[in-house]
Design an enzyme around this catalytic site. Structure first.
Site, mmCIF file in Angstrom:
data_model
loop_
_atom_site.group_PDB
_atom_site.id
_atom_site.type_symbol
_atom_site.label_atom_id
_atom_site.label_comp_id
_atom_site.label_asym_id
_atom_site.label_seq_id
_atom_site.Cartn_x
_atom_site.Cartn_y
_atom_site.Cartn_z
ATOM 1 N N ASP A 1 0.821 -1.213 0.000
ATOM 2 C CA ASP A 1 0.000 0.000 0.000
ATOM 3 C C ASP A 1 0.854 1.263 0.000
ATOM 4 O OD1 ASP A 1 -1.798 -2.073 0.629
ATOM 5 O OD2 ASP A 1 -3.111 -0.691 1.671
ATOM 6 N N CYS B 1 1.486 -8.657 3.577
ATOM 7 C CA CYS B 1 0.968 -7.295 3.594
ATOM 8 C C CYS B 1 -0.556 -7.194 3.554
ATOM 9 C CB CYS B 1 1.624 -6.478 2.494
ATOM 10 S SG CYS B 1 3.363 -6.122 2.895
ATOM 11 N N ASP B 2 -0.990 -5.931 3.661
ATOM 12 C CA ASP B 2 -2.358 -5.558 4.008
ATOM 13 C C ASP B 2 -3.442 -6.315 3.253
ATOM 14 O OD1 ASP B 2 -0.477 -3.608 4.793
ATOM 15 O OD2 ASP B 2 -2.005 -2.074 4.888
ATOM 16 N N LYS B 3 -3.354 -6.337 1.927
ATOM 17 C CA LYS B 3 -4.421 -6.924 1.113
ATOM 18 C C LYS B 3 -4.109 -8.354 0.693
ATOM 19 C CE LYS B 3 -5.933 -2.791 1.439
ATOM 20 N NZ LYS B 3 -4.753 -2.260 2.136
ATOM 21 N N CYS C 1 6.129 -3.371 8.128
ATOM 22 C CA CYS C 1 6.254 -2.153 8.940
ATOM 23 C C CYS C 1 5.901 -2.478 10.394
ATOM 24 C CB CYS C 1 5.354 -1.061 8.395
ATOM 25 S SG CYS C 1 5.802 -0.506 6.735
ATOM 26 N N SER D 1 -5.105 3.810 6.805
ATOM 27 C CA SER D 1 -4.013 2.912 7.158
ATOM 28 C C SER D 1 -4.245 2.433 8.583
ATOM 29 C CB SER D 1 -2.678 3.660 7.073
ATOM 30 O OG SER D 1 -1.690 3.013 7.839
#
Length: 555
Positions: free
Chosen positions: A76, A117-119, A189, A466
């Site tokens: 992202d 990661c996020d998605k 992160c 976020s």
């Protein structure tokens, strides 16, 4: 046998495998796909190539035939505050389709899925449940935080630093130094954002090795977990253990309990319902809010804490230690199971090594969970807030609306001091269909925080955030403006009341006036083509997970 073949079809497949050096004996082994989202544009995925090699070796040594298959793996942060960000949430559904396609087309007997990661993690989980063959995951581990002038920094601090520089609070060299030092190595992160929340979701559901969500990237422990996954998948294939055999509705409720206890990402309210739908379960914002009132916040890392990161959380005992504390208070269902072990076994092996980092339920940081679901005449279905990242001084906030139809307009206004203390900023037409794609508004809120206005300005949007966003940031407003939600009717100067404690989000405008405005409403149409237009036509609302696959399975 996981897959059934006719002799002719199997021979046809084998002829193609022989072309790549597979022997006749090897072709008799179960084919286990390593679904790898590794790429060179995503630091959270950059280490997954090394994990893949370890997993391949273990699969082969234990009797399987490993075959690596690439899928999409976006970061992202790469496209933040650009048009590209409209693709990040839709990429989750794309990943789920890729997993389904490569698994079914290649008739895989089992899968090891690699993502961080996020998605990508929730997209892979969606695919896992649709395919329903033996599957495990390995996530990439966290990167350590950066440091600048003796202070902890992460990726999110770069945006705050930009706003601080533009406001004259720091000089340009300090800003650039923060950019250089924010991300010191590959990995996820190191804050309680969406990526770490999703990795924890995969672990609580039982798809990753114990401790995987809170292990340092490229560490010896992480490499051992990769090897464990390689060995485990062969065992699962031999015993024909499918995800639907072990994951239940209570498993999904346990994820919500964990997220509330740790102040996880608001994006969980998009991803967990989308994943659960593929398993045949319905997860609603109302369930999140119910559990939020039952499970307190007992652990906090940035942005819920000023300086602690995943390093501190990991040293304290990580995911399993939180689950153990919840279990002691009867706040977790220990009868659930996963692909690696049962919840009971996971809790038995856990240890809380720092009660200042992971509190007991009897001595919580907050007496409610980290996320709150608000209702009112703005979000008539729901609106979402990260309760744990809001200063208690502003749990009640009132102000006049300042309305924008895009994040870009709002961001320019905050940089040019056109937004003032006491304003309730409304940024709309950034929802799943309105944007389309529901980009995150991290950039706007980072500017607010960078200018030191986190307790003086509120934001209401049909976009999302976020996971590291702090301040009075209310998102996922449903129905969104594009679908005629009342957020589309707000005008500059309207008074808005926010009461986080009471879960209220109120526009002080009469129903009669709203009806008059609705008659004159002209919907904002933002251009989109290709995949984004496909997503706009087929996605459901943020209230339901903002997915094109929301109703693929029924209970």
């Amino acid at each position: 046998m996981i897959r059934q073949w006719t002799e002719e079809a199997l021979d046809h497949r084998n002829a193609l495998l022989y072309a790549m050096g597979v022997t006749e004996e090897e072709a008799k082994r179960p084919v286990i796909g390593i679904i790898n989202a590794w790429n060179e544009m995503n630091p959270g995925h950059y280490d997954l190539r090394e994990a893949s090699e370890i997993i391949k070796r273990q699969i082969y040594e234990n009797g399987g035939l490993p075959r690596e298959l690439p899928v999409t793996g976006v970061c992202d942060g790469i496209c933040s505050n650009t048009e590209g960000d409209r693709y990040t949430l839709p990429s989750r559904d794309l990943v789920s389709s890729e997993v389904e396609t490569v698994a079914e087309l290649n008739r895989l007997d089992g899968m090891v899925l690699l993502a961080s990661c996020d998605k990508v993690v929730p997209g892979m989980l969606m695919g896992i449940f649709r395919v329903n063959i033996p599957a495990v995951m390995v996530t990439g581990g966290y990167m350590p935080p950066g440091h600048c002038k003796g202070k902890m920094i992460t990726l999110t601090h770069t945006k705050q630093a930009y706003a601080a520089w533009r406001a004259g609070k720091i000089n340009k060299e300090t800003y650039k130094e923060i950019v250089r030092q924010a991300c010191p190595s590959p990995g996820v992160c190191p804050f309680m954002g969406t990526a770490n929340t999703m990795c924890a979701m995969a672990e609580v559901l039982g798809f990753t090795p114990d401790g995987n969500a809170t292990v340092k990237a490229l560490s010896p422990e992480w490499k051992e977990m990769a090897g464990e996954a390689g060995r485990k998948i062969v065992d699962l294939v031999e015993r024909e253990v499918r995800p639907s055999d072990v994951v239940t509705f209570e498993s999904f409720k346990n994820v919500i309990r964990y997220v509330m206890a740790t102040g996880g990402s608001t994006n969980t309210l998009l991803h967990l319902p989308a994943v659960a739908a593929q398993a045949g379960y319905t997860v609603t914002p109302e369930l999140f809010d119910k559990i939020s009132r039952e499970v307190p916040l007992i652990s906090a890392i940035y942005p819920n804490h000023p300086s602690d990161t995943m390093e501190d959380f990991s040293k304290a005992g990580g995911v399993s230690a939180v689950l153990k504390e919840l279990d002691r208070a009867g706040k977790i269902d220990r009868d659930t199971s996963g692909m690696f072990c049962s919840m009971t076994e996971k809790i038995q092996h856990a240890e809380n090594r720092n009660r200042k980092q992971i509190h007991s339920v009897e001595d919580p940081i907050l007496d409610q969970g980290g996320l709150a679901v608000l209702h009112g005449n703005i979000g008539t279905q729901s609106a979402i807030l990260k309760f744990s990242a809001v200063d208690p001084e502003v749990h009640r906030f009132e102000g006049r609306a300042k309305v924008f139809d895009s994040q870009d307009d709002g961001w320019r206004a905050i940089l040019h001091d056109e937004i003032r203390s006491g304003d309730v900023v409304v940024i709309r037409y950034e929802g799943p269909k309105g944007a389309p794609g529901m980009p995150h508004l991290e950039t706007f809120m980072a500017a607010v925080l960078g200018k030191g206005l986190g307790k003086e300005i509120a934001l209401i949007t049909d976009g999302r955030f976020s996971g590291a966003t702090g301040g009075i940031a209310i998102g996922h407003v449903s129905p969104e403006a594009y679908e005629g939600g009342n957020i589309a009717l707000i005008e500059n100067g309207d008074r808005i009341r926010i009461d986080i404690t009471e879960r209220k989000l109120i526009l002080d405008v009469s129903e009669e006036e709203l009806a008059n405005r609705r008659e004159k409403l002209v919907k904002v149409e933002k251009k989109a083509g290709g995949y984004l237009e496909l997503y706009r036509r087929n996605t459901n609302s943020a209230h339901e997970g903002a997915t094109m696959y929301g109703r693929i399975c029924e209970n």
